[in-house]
Design a protein around this motif. Structure first.
Motif: not given
Length: 211
Positions: A56, A53, A61, A65, A132-133, A129
């Motif tokens: 990310n 996290h 991403e 990530a 998303k941010k 994986r």
């Protein structure tokens, strides 16, 4: 993290046919071992999930990530689980009647931890994986859930960065004082045990309704 618990337990139950080889059955002790290990099997998933996290949130991403996040914490997570397994494993080989109580706990814990670390290192990253941010909260239409999540995240960041971080730095700066305090506490505990102030009994006597 939820997947980590389910996968570890499912794999452990799937190996139940092997338990008779260790003279272990599904009983109160083995079920107690499953209950006891719940809080342990999720630790590695939490650490790896948080690492992915953070990676990310830094702008990386997808597969990158997951790979970077796992690589940063794989060694400490692996050795953390191994040390716990090393503590419980000898309990399966104790002599005498004591082994009847400890063998089931030892084997179940070792099995659950084994599959927990496999799940955390191999399965969990493939799920994370897809992260998303975190999107910025729309100031005009903020959702209640997003506001709650942001407040919780900010509180945790404040706790870690503004409270625990400075406290940890002070402890490191005065490391000899900290070591002295812990050694002193250890000596006090040993003295209490040596003088029988803290009672010791593997199987305590319990009052019965019948004589």
């Amino acid at each position: 993290m939820t997947v980590g618990i389910a996968t570890s337990f499912a794999a452990s139950f799937a190996l139940l046919p092997l338990l008779p080889l260790f003279d272990v059955s599904l009983n109160m002790l083995s079920l107690f071992a499953f209950m006891m290990v719940i809080g342990i099997v999720v630790d590695d998933a939490i650490v790896i999930g948080e690492s992915i996290h953070i990676t990310n949130e830094q702008g990386v991403e997808g597969d990158d990530a997951a790979i970077i996040g796992v690589a940063e914490v794989a060694k400490p997570v692996l050795f953390g689980v191994l040390t716990t397994m090393v503590v419980f494993a000898p309990m399966a080989f104790l002599p005498g009647s004591t082994a009847e109580y400890t063998r089931a706990i030892s084997i179940v814990v070792v099995l659950a931890l084994s599959f927990s670390i496999l799940e955390a290192l191999l399965i969990l990253p493939s799920h994370l994986r897809h992260l998303k941010k975190s999107a910025a909260i729309d100031p005009q239409k903020p959702s209640k859930l997003a506001l709650i999540q942001r407040r919780v995240a900010n509180s945790m960041s404040y706790l870690g960065n503004d409270l625990y971080g400075p406290f940890l730095l002070r402890m490191i700066k005065h490391k000899y004082l900290v070591i002295t305090l812990f050694v002193g506490g250890l000596l006090v505990a040993a003295n209490l045990l040596a003088n029988n102030y803290v009672k010791q009994s593997f199987m305590p006597k319990i009052a019965s309704d019948k004589i």
